[in-house]
Design a protein around this motif. Structure first.
Motif, PDB file in Angstrom:
ATOM      1  N   ASP A 104      -9.175   5.574  -4.009  1.00  0.00           N
ATOM      2  CA  ASP A 104      -9.573   4.532  -4.939  1.00  0.00           C
ATOM      3  C   ASP A 104      -8.396   4.110  -5.807  1.00  0.00           C
ATOM      4  O   ASP A 104      -8.106   2.924  -5.957  1.00  0.00           O
ATOM      5  CB  ASP A 104     -10.692   5.063  -5.859  1.00  0.00           C
ATOM      6  N   GLU A 105      -7.731   5.104  -6.367  1.00  0.00           N
ATOM      7  CA  GLU A 105      -6.623   4.798  -7.262  1.00  0.00           C
ATOM      8  C   GLU A 105      -5.507   4.077  -6.504  1.00  0.00           C
ATOM      9  O   GLU A 105      -4.947   3.089  -6.987  1.00  0.00           O
ATOM     10  CB  GLU A 105      -6.098   6.102  -7.870  1.00  0.00           C
ATOM     11  N   ILE A 106      -5.193   4.574  -5.345  1.00  0.00           N
ATOM     12  CA  ILE A 106      -4.131   3.951  -4.555  1.00  0.00           C
ATOM     13  C   ILE A 106      -4.480   2.499  -4.252  1.00  0.00           C
ATOM     14  O   ILE A 106      -3.660   1.592  -4.413  1.00  0.00           O
ATOM     15  CB  ILE A 106      -3.910   4.734  -3.247  1.00  0.00           C
ATOM     16  N   ALA A 107      -5.719   2.295  -3.828  1.00  0.00           N
ATOM     17  CA  ALA A 107      -6.133   0.933  -3.488  1.00  0.00           C
ATOM     18  C   ALA A 107      -6.004   0.022  -4.708  1.00  0.00           C
ATOM     19  O   ALA A 107      -5.457  -1.084  -4.622  1.00  0.00           O
ATOM     20  CB  ALA A 107      -7.560   0.934  -2.971  1.00  0.00           C
ATOM     21  N   GLU A 108      -6.474   0.513  -5.835  1.00  0.00           N
ATOM     22  CA  GLU A 108      -6.420  -0.323  -7.026  1.00  0.00           C
ATOM     23  C   GLU A 108      -4.980  -0.639  -7.392  1.00  0.00           C
ATOM     24  O   GLU A 108      -4.624  -1.786  -7.693  1.00  0.00           O
ATOM     25  CB  GLU A 108      -7.112   0.379  -8.206  1.00  0.00           C
ATOM     26  N   LEU A 109      -4.141   0.387  -7.334  1.00  0.00           N
ATOM     27  CA  LEU A 109      -2.738   0.177  -7.681  1.00  0.00           C
ATOM     28  C   LEU A 109      -2.088  -0.824  -6.719  1.00  0.00           C
ATOM     29  O   LEU A 109      -1.209  -1.600  -7.096  1.00  0.00           O
ATOM     30  CB  LEU A 109      -1.988   1.513  -7.629  1.00  0.00           C
ATOM     31  N   ALA A 110      -2.531  -0.798  -5.492  1.00  0.00           N
ATOM     32  CA  ALA A 110      -1.962  -1.732  -4.508  1.00  0.00           C
ATOM     33  C   ALA A 110      -2.574  -3.126  -4.660  1.00  0.00           C
ATOM     34  O   ALA A 110      -2.131  -4.085  -4.030  1.00  0.00           O
ATOM     35  CB  ALA A 110      -2.194  -1.211  -3.101  1.00  0.00           C
ATOM     36  N   LEU A 125      -9.614  -1.994   3.002  1.00  0.00           N
ATOM     37  CA  LEU A 125      -8.414  -2.552   3.606  1.00  0.00           C
ATOM     38  C   LEU A 125      -7.371  -1.463   3.834  1.00  0.00           C
ATOM     39  O   LEU A 125      -6.681  -1.453   4.861  1.00  0.00           O
ATOM     40  CB  LEU A 125      -7.841  -3.657   2.715  1.00  0.00           C
ATOM     41  N   VAL A 126      -7.282  -0.572   2.903  1.00  0.00           N
ATOM     42  CA  VAL A 126      -6.354   0.546   3.081  1.00  0.00           C
ATOM     43  C   VAL A 126      -6.722   1.308   4.346  1.00  0.00           C
ATOM     44  O   VAL A 126      -5.863   1.631   5.162  1.00  0.00           O
ATOM     45  CB  VAL A 126      -6.385   1.485   1.863  1.00  0.00           C
ATOM     46  N   TYR A 127      -7.999   1.566   4.511  1.00  0.00           N
ATOM     47  CA  TYR A 127      -8.429   2.300   5.701  1.00  0.00           C
ATOM     48  C   TYR A 127      -8.198   1.478   6.962  1.00  0.00           C
ATOM     49  O   TYR A 127      -7.828   2.013   8.002  1.00  0.00           O
ATOM     50  CB  TYR A 127      -9.892   2.713   5.570  1.00  0.00           C
ATOM     51  N   LEU A 128      -8.430   0.180   6.841  1.00  0.00           N
ATOM     52  CA  LEU A 128      -8.236  -0.671   8.010  1.00  0.00           C
ATOM     53  C   LEU A 128      -6.790  -0.603   8.492  1.00  0.00           C
ATOM     54  O   LEU A 128      -6.521  -0.524   9.689  1.00  0.00           O
ATOM     55  CB  LEU A 128      -8.595  -2.116   7.649  1.00  0.00           C
ATOM     56  N   TYR A 129      -5.872  -0.596   7.547  1.00  0.00           N
ATOM     57  CA  TYR A 129      -4.466  -0.624   7.935  1.00  0.00           C
ATOM     58  C   TYR A 129      -3.866   0.761   8.152  1.00  0.00           C
ATOM     59  O   TYR A 129      -3.035   0.959   9.019  1.00  0.00           O
ATOM     60  CB  TYR A 129      -3.653  -1.362   6.870  1.00  0.00           C
ATOM     61  N   LEU A 130      -4.279   1.703   7.329  1.00  0.00           N
ATOM     62  CA  LEU A 130      -3.610   3.002   7.412  1.00  0.00           C
ATOM     63  C   LEU A 130      -4.490   4.146   7.915  1.00  0.00           C
ATOM     64  O   LEU A 130      -4.063   5.305   7.905  1.00  0.00           O
ATOM     65  CB  LEU A 130      -3.030   3.367   6.052  1.00  0.00           C
ATOM     66  N   MET A 183       0.837  -1.205   0.000  1.00  0.00           N
ATOM     67  CA  MET A 183       0.000   0.000   0.000  1.00  0.00           C
ATOM     68  C   MET A 183       0.867   1.247   0.000  1.00  0.00           C
ATOM     69  O   MET A 183       0.600   2.200  -0.736  1.00  0.00           O
ATOM     70  CB  MET A 183      -0.909  -0.002   1.222  1.00  0.00           C
ATOM     71  N   LEU A 184       1.898   1.240   0.820  1.00  0.00           N
ATOM     72  CA  LEU A 184       2.772   2.411   0.853  1.00  0.00           C
ATOM     73  C   LEU A 184       3.439   2.602  -0.508  1.00  0.00           C
ATOM     74  O   LEU A 184       3.557   3.730  -0.997  1.00  0.00           O
ATOM     75  CB  LEU A 184       3.809   2.258   1.964  1.00  0.00           C
ATOM     76  N   ASP A 185       3.861   1.520  -1.116  1.00  0.00           N
ATOM     77  CA  ASP A 185       4.438   1.639  -2.454  1.00  0.00           C
ATOM     78  C   ASP A 185       3.470   2.331  -3.404  1.00  0.00           C
ATOM     79  O   ASP A 185       3.815   3.308  -4.074  1.00  0.00           O
ATOM     80  CB  ASP A 185       4.758   0.236  -3.018  1.00  0.00           C
ATOM     81  N   ALA A 186       2.268   1.810  -3.422  1.00  0.00           N
ATOM     82  CA  ALA A 186       1.260   2.382  -4.315  1.00  0.00           C
ATOM     83  C   ALA A 186       1.001   3.838  -3.970  1.00  0.00           C
ATOM     84  O   ALA A 186       0.866   4.695  -4.854  1.00  0.00           O
ATOM     85  CB  ALA A 186      -0.028   1.578  -4.219  1.00  0.00           C
ATOM     86  N   ALA A 187       0.940   4.113  -2.685  1.00  0.00           N
ATOM     87  CA  ALA A 187       0.626   5.477  -2.255  1.00  0.00           C
ATOM     88  C   ALA A 187       1.739   6.433  -2.654  1.00  0.00           C
ATOM     89  O   ALA A 187       1.473   7.513  -3.204  1.00  0.00           O
ATOM     90  CB  ALA A 187       0.418   5.507  -0.751  1.00  0.00           C
ATOM     91  N   VAL A 188       2.971   6.059  -2.396  1.00  0.00           N
ATOM     92  CA  VAL A 188       4.085   6.936  -2.754  1.00  0.00           C
ATOM     93  C   VAL A 188       4.046   7.229  -4.250  1.00  0.00           C
ATOM     94  O   VAL A 188       4.159   8.379  -4.675  1.00  0.00           O
ATOM     95  CB  VAL A 188       5.431   6.294  -2.376  1.00  0.00           C
ATOM     96  N   ARG A 189       3.824   6.195  -5.003  1.00  0.00           N
ATOM     97  CA  ARG A 189       3.792   6.393  -6.445  1.00  0.00           C
ATOM     98  C   ARG A 189       2.659   7.335  -6.857  1.00  0.00           C
ATOM     99  O   ARG A 189       2.858   8.271  -7.621  1.00  0.00           O
ATOM    100  CB  ARG A 189       3.601   5.032  -7.109  1.00  0.00           C
TER     101      ARG A 189
END
Lengths: 232, 232, 232, 232
Positions: D37-43, D49-54, D18-24
């Motif tokens: 949405d985009e970050i989640a899809e890229l990850a 799940l993104v919200y659950l973890y981050l 997720m962090l990889d996707a987010a940084v990108r």
DNA sequence: TATGAATGAGTTTTCATTCAT
DNA sequence: CATGAATGAAAACTCATTCAT
């Protein structure tokens, strides 16, 4: 938090823990605001287990309503011992009612506030309980009339209305007592008996309060505070 | 659906339409289950406009509560014309109350069911209205005592409890009447007057219903229907 | 708020007011967080008028960038009077730069922070300005070499790099000065001259700092702080 | 798209993805334009799940900043081996810096462009890193002076300004190198060393570039390109 | 029996943008 | 020239619910 996390309990016990947690959460947060996550955590179990045992949020809520309704009716019935004269039965039933609602505020909130505000299904569930209690009270009223050797020519619907009003007053008093520190169950019961008993007595003796015939404009005149569409 | 889709209305009008839609939706679905989408559609407007005018779901709900509370209190006050003897005032106030709640079932649901179950803020809003009404009724009781030339040595709290009970009974009857077809406002009012008036009369004359001293085990004996944790 | 709401101004004036408001809002809130509503209000105009004159948020932002870029370049060019020796030109150009960025923090924020972070289109717009300034500085460096009668055998790219570094340092100092109270434009300019001039002199005289040949592992060994995918 | 959709990974791994996707995403689109949405899809994950973890977009962004800042500082520190003479340390630190920023352009964009433009909180996060690096460079400058047996009577603020300028220049060069194909990290480092080292040498030996006393009109004369309101 | 991992579907809210006057 | 009224589209965030182990 909540129940200590012990592994491998018999199903029945786990279920009760879940219901405890659920009643507490529903009572405090409200049906919709209560999350299954919170309930599971408070019960010290994982969420899937809650679903395994209780199926769904709706079912869980229904289970809560049933358990609390049963507890309340049983408390009231246990309070009003048959055999006593009707007024004494009413008194002690009321006292039991106020005692129970004071001891189980969350359960009372679930029954009186939450269940009635979140869908017909749940409302029907409490309505059943309420009906039972109202019937019980109606019973008591008629019995009282019989004891007083008065022919109860009170029309059916009127007696229902009376019981309804009595129960409604009791409910309101229960809320009020729960919100007002220092009010005991006995005080609430006494207030209500004082309020109601003489009125009942009068009625049984056929002395009605008579509404004036001419009420030109009762209910008319509606102060229209800006409503747009007719009414509904 | 809902209001006819007319374009370009002045703000004030649109706001009322929105409130109409909101009261209806909140009253039927409940605060949380009502979606802003549904309200907007029912109002015949787009969601952003609702937000532009009413700010947020909370604000919208508050606005509903305020409008309905104002309408109800005004209806009651308008019903109970001062100058009449207290019992007549009470009677006509009650009749106005039942009339209003019957005509505006959604508004009544918002006030009585929804507002009290979804957060302190909203509850406080109706509590204010309720306090006002209870005070009004208390007033009436004391006035009645004065009219009857009875020295009202009724203790403060007892009178409060009575008014509380009377209002509670009225609320319960309003619900009951709304759910039971064929019950008129006058009937409800009469039932309640019958129920209450004689009792009040007795009390004013100092005749109390006295609870039995010894109530061994009142409120004890709790039917333990499976509760696990102590009680809370 | 903002400009006094006067009616019927000539278009050019209104446009400038809007740009003022926009620069301020974009500079403080950032491009995306700035809302057209806020800008319109600050400009004392209605939103449709903003659209009428400036077309869209993107166009408005572009207009801001252009205006501020023009103002900055003109300020720098006006500062560095041709005719002076190259070092004096550089000095006074730098001083003008720091003076301008200090006087127009929002404009500077728009150019240096916002425009570069919100899409290629805007970035290109400032890049053009930057290129112009870098070219100007490159010019100055070469001129200085000529003045010093040094044959500038500095490779093309190296000079570009130097100018780039000088401008970059200036930008960083501008930010730093804006954030550190008490730093004057002259101080910043002096710091930068001190930092850069001697180095430039050395270079022009062919004295380079020579990197060690063997840099076993420079840039290798990447501390892998948890990155998952190769790199991109 | 993005990471291969593998099911059921341990939390730690997913978080890194997720962090990889987010940084990108943050690096390319910018903080605000990047959608969860985009970050989640890229990850390769669902949004919840993104919200659950981050937790939230802000927290996610902060996590990105922290990870990238840590990676960058560690890379620089690992590059500049202590024990070497100060100029060598500076050289290899710079080389490591340019290598890292070239290898992680999105991370660099997050730190240098995005974090500084979207709220104090994020800016503070990078400011901390920058402060650390500036302090490190300041250290190196003083150390170099000591090694050269020069009494470093450079005033405190001046040294700060120098380090600030050096770091600023490095940042600008990193951007430039990333945008200009064919520029290696070593070249950038060499350019900067050449630019800075001699200047620093001069300063340490007390040879300052002296600004002309009389700068009649420096910073005055503001080319007024249409600005309406005073300045701010 | 029990759970960590994962998601579909929906919620409230905001914003750039445009009509109709 | 100028604006009050109105919206399409999308964003952040939440939750009941279910796999796979």
């Amino acid at each position: 938090m909540g129940a200590v996390k012990t592994k491998r309990m018999p199903r029945a016990v786990r279920e009760q823990q879940m219901l405890d947690a659920a009643v507490r959460t529903f009572g405090q947060r409200g049906y919709m605001a209560a999350s299954m996550d919170e309930i599971a955590e408070l019960a010290g179990v994982s969420k899937p287990l809650v679903y395994l045992y209780l199926n769904s949020k709706e079912d869980l809520f229904t289970a809560c309503i049933r358990r609390e309704a049963k507890a309340l009716t049983e408390a009231v019935r246990a309070g009003a011992r048959p055999g006593l004269p009707a007024d004494r039965q009413l008194w002690s039933g009321l006292a039991a009612f106020f005692t129970h609602t004071a001891r189980h505020p969350d359960g009372w909130a679930v029954l009186h506030l939450q269940a009635r505000t979140h869908g017909e299904v749940f409302a029907a569930e409490v309505a059943a309980m309420r009906t039972e209690i109202v019937a019980f009270v109606t019973q008591l009223i008629l019995e009282a009339a019989r004891e007083a050797h008065r022919d109860p020519d009170l029309p059916e619907r009127e007696v229902s209305g009376l019981a309804e009003a009595l129960v409604g007053a009791a409910e309101a008093l229960a809320d009020w007592a729960n919100a007002t520190p220092g009010v005991t169950a006995r005080q609430s019961a006494a207030t209500l008996m004082n309020f109601a008993w003489a009125g009942l007595g009068n009625l049984m003796e056929g002395r009605h309060w008579t509404p004036p015939d001419d009420e030109a404009g009762v209910g008319a005149g509606e102060a229209q505070t800006g409503r747009t569409s007719p009414v509904r």
